[in-house]
Design an enzyme around this catalytic site. Structure first.
Site, PDB file in Angstrom:
ATOM      1  N   VAL A 110       0.869  -1.176   0.000  1.00 36.95           N
ATOM      2  CA  VAL A 110       0.000   0.000   0.000  1.00 36.95           C
ATOM      3  C   VAL A 110       0.902   1.219   0.000  1.00 36.95           C
ATOM      4  CG1 VAL A 110      -2.017  -1.089   1.046  1.00 36.95           C
ATOM      5  CG2 VAL A 110      -0.265  -0.099   2.511  1.00 36.95           C
ATOM      6  N   SER A 111       0.364   2.331  -0.462  1.00 36.73           N
ATOM      7  CA  SER A 111       1.190   3.522  -0.660  1.00 36.73           C
ATOM      8  C   SER A 111       1.327   4.411   0.560  1.00 36.73           C
ATOM      9  CB  SER A 111       0.627   4.349  -1.818  1.00 36.73           C
ATOM     10  OG  SER A 111       0.647   3.585  -2.996  1.00 36.73           O
ATOM     11  N   THR A 112       0.392   4.321   1.487  1.00 35.29           N
ATOM     12  CA  THR A 112       0.453   5.178   2.662  1.00 35.29           C
ATOM     13  C   THR A 112       0.274   4.354   3.922  1.00 35.29           C
ATOM     14  OG1 THR A 112      -1.915   5.665   2.667  1.00 35.29           O
ATOM     15  CG2 THR A 112      -0.507   7.139   1.376  1.00 35.29           C
TER      16      THR A 112
END
Length: 77
Positions: A8-10
């Site tokens: 996931v990016s965050t």
């Protein structure tokens, strides 16, 4: 061996859905991280690439978890 990769990016996003799908697909070991896809210097992804051997299978839930575009994906061979 079947390996999974979840990203996931965050830090506020959750990996649980990807991990469940990877397990259902038969991944025996899952590498996971919360790291932006805008960089190819993702530590767990690099570890995964060093682990893969001929005959192994890499499973991702979406292609954008692996690479942001075709050029980047082809450079990973």
């Amino acid at each position: 061996m079947k390996y999974g990769y979840a990203r996931v990016s965050t830090t506020d996003q959750k990996l649980a859905n990807q991990i469940e799908l990877l397990k259902l697909a038969g991944a025996g070991k899952i590498f996971q991280e919360k790291f932006t896809g805008t960089t190819t210097e993702r530590p767990e992804f690099q570890k995964l690439l060093r682990t893969l051997k001929t005959g192994d299978t890499l499973i991702v839930t979406k292609l954008d978890r692996f690479a942001r575009n075709t050029r980047e994906a082809l450079a990973r061979h």
